[in-house]
Design a protein around this motif. Structure first.
Motif, PDB file in Angstrom:
ATOM      1  N   PRO A  28       0.836  -1.197   0.000  1.00  0.00           N
ATOM      2  CA  PRO A  28       0.000   0.000   0.000  1.00  0.00           C
ATOM      3  C   PRO A  28       0.872   1.249   0.000  1.00  0.00           C
ATOM      4  O   PRO A  28       1.855   1.322   0.719  1.00  0.00           O
ATOM      5  N   ASP A  29       0.555   2.187  -0.852  1.00  0.00           N
ATOM      6  CA  ASP A  29       1.315   3.422  -0.861  1.00  0.00           C
ATOM      7  C   ASP A  29       0.435   4.613  -0.534  1.00  0.00           C
ATOM      8  O   ASP A  29       0.921   5.701  -0.315  1.00  0.00           O
ATOM      9  N   ALA A  30      -0.854   4.388  -0.493  1.00  0.00           N
ATOM     10  CA  ALA A  30      -1.766   5.483  -0.186  1.00  0.00           C
ATOM     11  C   ALA A  30      -2.910   4.960   0.671  1.00  0.00           C
ATOM     12  O   ALA A  30      -3.421   3.874   0.438  1.00  0.00           O
ATOM     13  N   LEU A  31      -3.257   5.737   1.647  1.00  0.00           N
ATOM     14  CA  LEU A  31      -4.404   5.420   2.494  1.00  0.00           C
ATOM     15  C   LEU A  31      -5.576   6.284   2.043  1.00  0.00           C
ATOM     16  O   LEU A  31      -5.379   7.325   1.417  1.00  0.00           O
ATOM     17  N   PRO A  32      -6.796   5.884   2.375  1.00  0.00           N
ATOM     18  CA  PRO A  32      -7.926   6.750   2.045  1.00  0.00           C
ATOM     19  C   PRO A  32      -7.786   8.090   2.774  1.00  0.00           C
ATOM     20  O   PRO A  32      -7.014   8.199   3.738  1.00  0.00           O
ATOM     21  N   ALA A  70       0.529  12.102  10.289  1.00  0.00           N
ATOM     22  CA  ALA A  70       1.710  11.241  10.204  1.00  0.00           C
ATOM     23  C   ALA A  70       1.340  10.007   9.391  1.00  0.00           C
ATOM     24  O   ALA A  70       0.162   9.653   9.283  1.00  0.00           O
ATOM     25  N   LYS A  71       2.358   9.372   8.836  1.00  0.00           N
ATOM     26  CA  LYS A  71       2.149   8.148   8.064  1.00  0.00           C
ATOM     27  C   LYS A  71       2.784   6.994   8.842  1.00  0.00           C
ATOM     28  O   LYS A  71       3.914   7.120   9.313  1.00  0.00           O
ATOM     29  N   PRO A  72       2.068   5.881   8.967  1.00  0.00           N
ATOM     30  CA  PRO A  72       2.650   4.740   9.683  1.00  0.00           C
ATOM     31  C   PRO A  72       3.896   4.221   8.971  1.00  0.00           C
ATOM     32  O   PRO A  72       4.027   4.342   7.757  1.00  0.00           O
ATOM     33  N   ARG A  73       4.785   3.629   9.744  1.00  0.00           N
ATOM     34  CA  ARG A  73       5.934   2.948   9.148  1.00  0.00           C
ATOM     35  C   ARG A  73       5.420   1.736   8.394  1.00  0.00           C
ATOM     36  O   ARG A  73       4.300   1.288   8.586  1.00  0.00           O
ATOM     37  N   ARG A  74       6.279   1.170   7.536  1.00  0.00           N
ATOM     38  CA  ARG A  74       5.871   0.123   6.593  1.00  0.00           C
ATOM     39  C   ARG A  74       5.060  -0.999   7.232  1.00  0.00           C
ATOM     40  O   ARG A  74       3.997  -1.350   6.755  1.00  0.00           O
ATOM     41  N   ARG A  75       5.539  -1.599   8.318  1.00  0.00           N
ATOM     42  CA  ARG A  75       4.832  -2.729   8.937  1.00  0.00           C
ATOM     43  C   ARG A  75       3.430  -2.319   9.378  1.00  0.00           C
ATOM     44  O   ARG A  75       2.455  -3.007   9.112  1.00  0.00           O
ATOM     45  N   HIS A  76       3.355  -1.173  10.029  1.00  0.00           N
ATOM     46  CA  HIS A  76       2.051  -0.693  10.482  1.00  0.00           C
ATOM     47  C   HIS A  76       1.195  -0.199   9.313  1.00  0.00           C
ATOM     48  O   HIS A  76      -0.019  -0.349   9.326  1.00  0.00           O
ATOM     49  N   LEU A  77       1.842   0.367   8.304  1.00  0.00           N
ATOM     50  CA  LEU A  77       1.111   0.844   7.131  1.00  0.00           C
ATOM     51  C   LEU A  77       0.378  -0.310   6.460  1.00  0.00           C
ATOM     52  O   LEU A  77      -0.796  -0.197   6.120  1.00  0.00           O
ATOM     53  N   GLU A  78       1.067  -1.416   6.293  1.00  0.00           N
ATOM     54  CA  GLU A  78       0.443  -2.567   5.640  1.00  0.00           C
ATOM     55  C   GLU A  78      -0.719  -3.108   6.467  1.00  0.00           C
ATOM     56  O   GLU A  78      -1.774  -3.429   5.934  1.00  0.00           O
ATOM     57  N   ALA A  79      -0.532  -3.188   7.783  1.00  0.00           N
ATOM     58  CA  ALA A  79      -1.604  -3.679   8.662  1.00  0.00           C
ATOM     59  C   ALA A  79      -2.786  -2.705   8.664  1.00  0.00           C
ATOM     60  O   ALA A  79      -3.949  -3.126   8.574  1.00  0.00           O
ATOM     61  N   TYR A  80      -2.498  -1.410   8.756  1.00  0.00           N
ATOM     62  CA  TYR A  80      -3.563  -0.404   8.793  1.00  0.00           C
ATOM     63  C   TYR A  80      -4.314  -0.375   7.461  1.00  0.00           C
ATOM     64  O   TYR A  80      -5.549  -0.319   7.437  1.00  0.00           O
ATOM     65  N   LEU A  84      -8.250  -1.066   6.971  1.00  0.00           N
ATOM     66  CA  LEU A  84      -9.134  -0.119   6.285  1.00  0.00           C
ATOM     67  C   LEU A  84      -9.853  -0.777   5.107  1.00  0.00           C
ATOM     68  O   LEU A  84     -11.045  -0.539   4.888  1.00  0.00           O
ATOM     69  N   ALA A  85      -9.141  -1.612   4.369  1.00  0.00           N
ATOM     70  CA  ALA A  85      -9.764  -2.313   3.239  1.00  0.00           C
ATOM     71  C   ALA A  85     -10.863  -3.259   3.733  1.00  0.00           C
ATOM     72  O   ALA A  85     -11.926  -3.363   3.114  1.00  0.00           O
ATOM     73  N   GLY A  86     -10.607  -3.928   4.844  1.00  0.00           N
ATOM     74  CA  GLY A  86     -11.623  -4.810   5.422  1.00  0.00           C
ATOM     75  C   GLY A  86     -12.845  -4.042   5.868  1.00  0.00           C
ATOM     76  O   GLY A  86     -13.987  -4.458   5.628  1.00  0.00           O
ATOM     77  N   TRP A  87     -12.609  -2.912   6.523  1.00  0.00           N
ATOM     78  CA  TRP A  87     -13.746  -2.076   6.942  1.00  0.00           C
ATOM     79  C   TRP A  87     -14.507  -1.551   5.733  1.00  0.00           C
ATOM     80  O   TRP A  87     -15.729  -1.480   5.754  1.00  0.00           O
ATOM     81  N   ALA A  88     -13.792  -1.152   4.692  1.00  0.00           N
ATOM     82  CA  ALA A  88     -14.447  -0.618   3.492  1.00  0.00           C
ATOM     83  C   ALA A  88     -15.340  -1.673   2.852  1.00  0.00           C
ATOM     84  O   ALA A  88     -16.437  -1.368   2.377  1.00  0.00           O
ATOM     85  N   ALA A  89     -14.882  -2.928   2.856  1.00  0.00           N
ATOM     86  CA  ALA A  89     -15.702  -4.009   2.307  1.00  0.00           C
ATOM     87  C   ALA A  89     -16.924  -4.264   3.187  1.00  0.00           C
ATOM     88  O   ALA A  89     -18.017  -4.549   2.688  1.00  0.00           O
ATOM     89  N   LYS A  90     -16.734  -4.130   4.481  1.00  0.00           N
ATOM     90  CA  LYS A  90     -17.807  -4.381   5.451  1.00  0.00           C
ATOM     91  C   LYS A  90     -18.797  -3.219   5.528  1.00  0.00           C
ATOM     92  O   LYS A  90     -19.988  -3.425   5.762  1.00  0.00           O
ATOM     93  N   HIS A  91     -18.304  -2.004   5.337  1.00  0.00           N
ATOM     94  CA  HIS A  91     -19.123  -0.792   5.482  1.00  0.00           C
ATOM     95  C   HIS A  91     -18.945   0.130   4.269  1.00  0.00           C
ATOM     96  O   HIS A  91     -18.429   1.243   4.399  1.00  0.00           O
ATOM     97  N   PRO A  92     -19.375  -0.301   3.089  1.00  0.00           N
ATOM     98  CA  PRO A  92     -19.153   0.534   1.896  1.00  0.00           C
ATOM     99  C   PRO A  92     -19.815   1.904   1.989  1.00  0.00           C
ATOM    100  O   PRO A  92     -19.332   2.867   1.397  1.00  0.00           O
TER     101      PRO A  92
END
Length: 101
Positions: A28-32, A70-80, A84-92
């Motif tokens: 992931p390189d961008a968050l919502p 702030a932007k999470p570091r790589r490990r946290h960025l991937e988890a976050y 977020l993708a899971g929540w987006a699927a659950k709550h479009p």
């Protein structure tokens, strides 16, 4: 001039190299946008503290991610990003801002 990468010439399989490249592309390189991040969390009825605890960070650090300060570091960025993708699927509806309509 040889265009075969060193990795392949040293005995590595091309499929391994392509898998590594695909892993880079999938990162992931961008968050919502921040307002969407907060809506998604709230749509799942979670507090910042609850999410921060699961991700192994302080609530203050998580708040900075959520508001875009702030932007999470790589490990946290991937988890976050995965969360977020899971929540987006659950709550479009939360992605579009229609959660209460």
């Amino acid at each position: 001039m040889c265009i075969v990468p060193d990795h392949v010439r040293r005995g590595g399989a091309l499929s391994e190299l392509l898998d590594a490249v695909n892993a880079l592309l999938a990162r992931p390189d961008a968050l919502p946008p921040p307002e969407v991040r907060a809506r998604l969390r709230k749509a799942d009825d979670l507090t910042q503290q609850e999410v921060a605890r699961v991700l192994g960070v302080t609530r203050v650090a998580f708040n900075r991610w959520e508001v875009g300060a702030a932007k999470p570091r790589r490990r946290h960025l991937e988890a976050y990003a995965h969360l977020l993708a899971g929540w987006a699927a659950k709550h479009p509806q939360a992605v579009d801002g229609d959660e209460g309509e």
